[in-house]
Each structure stands twice: as structure tokens, then as C-alpha cells.
Enzyme design. Structure first.
Site, PDB file in Angstrom:
ATOM      1  N   ASP A  57       0.843  -1.196   0.000  1.00 50.12           N
ATOM      2  CA  ASP A  57       0.000   0.000   0.000  1.00 50.12           C
ATOM      3  C   ASP A  57       0.883   1.252   0.000  1.00 50.12           C
ATOM      4  O   ASP A  57       1.871   1.334   0.731  1.00 50.12           O
ATOM      5  CB  ASP A  57      -0.917  -0.015   1.226  1.00 50.12           C
ATOM      6  N   GLN A 108     -14.209   3.656   0.879  1.00 50.81           N
ATOM      7  CA  GLN A 108     -13.508   3.028  -0.253  1.00 50.81           C
ATOM      8  C   GLN A 108     -13.080   4.154  -1.187  1.00 50.81           C
ATOM      9  O   GLN A 108     -13.912   4.898  -1.697  1.00 50.81           O
ATOM     10  CB  GLN A 108     -14.428   2.046  -0.997  1.00 50.81           C
ATOM     11  N   HIS A 119     -10.634  -4.768  -2.977  1.00 47.18           N
ATOM     12  CA  HIS A 119      -9.325  -5.093  -2.406  1.00 47.18           C
ATOM     13  C   HIS A 119      -9.438  -5.418  -0.931  1.00 47.18           C
ATOM     14  O   HIS A 119     -10.264  -4.854  -0.221  1.00 47.18           O
ATOM     15  CB  HIS A 119      -8.320  -3.950  -2.599  1.00 47.18           C
TER      16      HIS A 119
HETATM   17  P1  DGP Z   1      -9.556   2.060   0.368  1.00 42.63           P
HETATM   18  O1  DGP Z   1      -9.745   3.239   1.247  1.00 42.63           O
HETATM   19  O2  DGP Z   1     -10.012   0.779   1.060  1.00 42.63           O
HETATM   20  O3  DGP Z   1     -10.165   2.219  -1.007  1.00 42.63           O
HETATM   21  O4  DGP Z   1      -7.984   1.910   0.205  1.00 42.63           O
HETATM   22  C1  DGP Z   1      -7.291   2.152  -0.974  1.00 42.63           C
HETATM   23  C2  DGP Z   1      -5.845   2.033  -0.655  1.00 42.63           C
HETATM   24  O5  DGP Z   1      -5.137   2.048  -1.873  1.00 42.63           O
HETATM   25  C3  DGP Z   1      -5.259   3.157   0.191  1.00 42.63           C
HETATM   26  O6  DGP Z   1      -4.784   2.618   1.411  1.00 42.63           O
HETATM   27  C4  DGP Z   1      -4.125   3.741  -0.611  1.00 42.63           C
HETATM   28  C5  DGP Z   1      -3.909   2.702  -1.688  1.00 42.63           C
HETATM   29  N1  DGP Z   1      -3.527   3.253  -2.982  1.00 42.63           N
HETATM   30  C6  DGP Z   1      -4.198   4.177  -3.703  1.00 42.63           C
HETATM   31  N2  DGP Z   1      -3.554   4.442  -4.862  1.00 42.63           N
HETATM   32  C7  DGP Z   1      -2.458   3.635  -4.871  1.00 42.63           C
HETATM   33  C8  DGP Z   1      -1.392   3.453  -5.794  1.00 42.63           C
HETATM   34  O7  DGP Z   1      -1.321   4.055  -6.875  1.00 42.63           O
HETATM   35  N3  DGP Z   1      -0.434   2.554  -5.442  1.00 42.63           N
HETATM   36  C9  DGP Z   1      -0.488   1.854  -4.273  1.00 42.63           C
HETATM   37  N4  DGP Z   1       0.517   0.999  -4.033  1.00 42.63           N
HETATM   38  N5  DGP Z   1      -1.488   1.992  -3.389  1.00 42.63           N
HETATM   39  C10 DGP Z   1      -2.450   2.878  -3.672  1.00 42.63           C
END
Ligand code: DGP
Length: 139
Positions: free
Chosen positions: A32, A95, A101
Site C-alpha cells: 500500500d 472506499q 481489495h
Molecule cells: P480504500 O480506502 O479501502 O479504497 O484503500 C485504498 C488504498 O489504496 C489506500 O490505502 C491507498 C492505496 N492506494 C491508492 N492508490 C495507490 C497506488 O497508486 N499505489 C499503491 N501501491 N497503493 C495505492
């Protein structure tokens, strides 16, 4: 199957770079970008779906088994004492990326979670080291 507007679909395709730790026919897992804890990992199905309730039985089964296997790997290799699984559906449920995810958030005894910890890793080297430690059988 693939949604050209979806960040996670682009990550799966390699169009957006990520710190991949696992990939198979059905699932993809990566670190993340805004971790709540060291080793915070996201597990996503390769098929694009917004809510967990949009997944077929088969796709959900492969996703949860993959999540279980990666969590077991983190317990052993990080190592951690436990973990939280977090799975948000809908903006109202926080979300932010509309592609299903599971968050696997490693936990340690006597350590409180800082939900807004944006500066978790001390250096790029530390992230590389953790990524190497938790990577499994990447195809
Ligand atoms: P949620 O709030 O459950 O939709 O969490 C989405 C998660 O995705 C958040 O913790 C940050 C992560 N995230 C968003 N964009 C990216 C990205 O481009 N790369 C990575 N590695 N994580 C990301």
C-alpha cells in the site's frame, strides 16, 4: 474484466508501477502506498469489480484464499504477531479505489495502530528490504 479508468487495473497491467509481492492467474498483491503499518499489503482480483458483492463465487474464493496465503506469509516473514483484514465497499465506507481489495495490516503485540501514519518507513532502503522479505513466488 479490465477497466481503463481504474488505478488498480493499471497497476495489475504494469501501466502504473507498484511494489508487487505476489501475482498469479487471478490475484495481484502489492504494498500500500499509504500504509497503516509496515508491510501493509493490498490484495486485488485481476478481474475488475467495484464491490465484493460484485464478484462471482469463484473469483471471491480465489481472492480470499490468496489473501489468507499472503497473510500467513506475512506472519512468518515480516514477522508479525497478527493482522487486521480490512475491506471497504463504497465511498460511504471510505472506499477510495473502486476496485475490490483486501487490506492486510500487520500488527504487533503492545503496538497501537496509527491510522494516519503517512511516514512509516524510514527510508527507501527499508521499503526495499521489507518488499524483498515479504515477496512470494512472483511469476
Ligand atoms: P480504500 O480506502 O479501502 O479504497 O484503500 C485504498 C488504498 O489504496 C489506500 O490505502 C491507498 C492505496 N492506494 C491508492 N492508490 C495507490 C497506488 O497508486 N499505489 C499503491 N501501491 N497503493 C495505492
Amino acid at each position: 474484466m479490465y477497466n481503463a479508468d481504474c488505478i488498480f487495473c493499471k497497476i495489475i497491467q504494469g501501466i502504473i508501477p507498484s511494489r508487487k509481492i505476489y501475482e498469479d492467474e487471478n490475484c495481484f498483491a502489492f504494498m500500500d502506498i499509504a500504509p497503516f503499518e509496515i508491510g501493509h499489503t493490498l490484495v486485488v482480483p485481476k478481474v475488475h469489480a467495484e464491490f465484493i458483492t460484485d464478484l462471482s463465487d469463484t473469483n471471491l474464493a480465489t481472492l480470499i484464499l490468496c489473501t489468507r496465503n499472503i497473510a500467513a506469509h506475512l506472519l512468518k516473514k515480516l514477522p508479525c504477531d497478527g493482522f487486521n483484514l480490512l475491506q471497504n465497499n463504497g465511498k460511504c465506507a471510505t472506499q477510495s479505489v473502486p476496485h475490490v481489495h483486501f487490506h492486510i495490516i500487520p500488527r504487533w503485540n503492545n503496538t497501537k495502530l496509527n491510522w494516519h501514519n503517512s511516514k512509516l518507513y524510514e527510508s527507501e532502503e527499508q521499503v526495499n528490504e521489507i518488499q524483498n522479505r515479504i515477496t512470494l513466488n512472483v511469476e
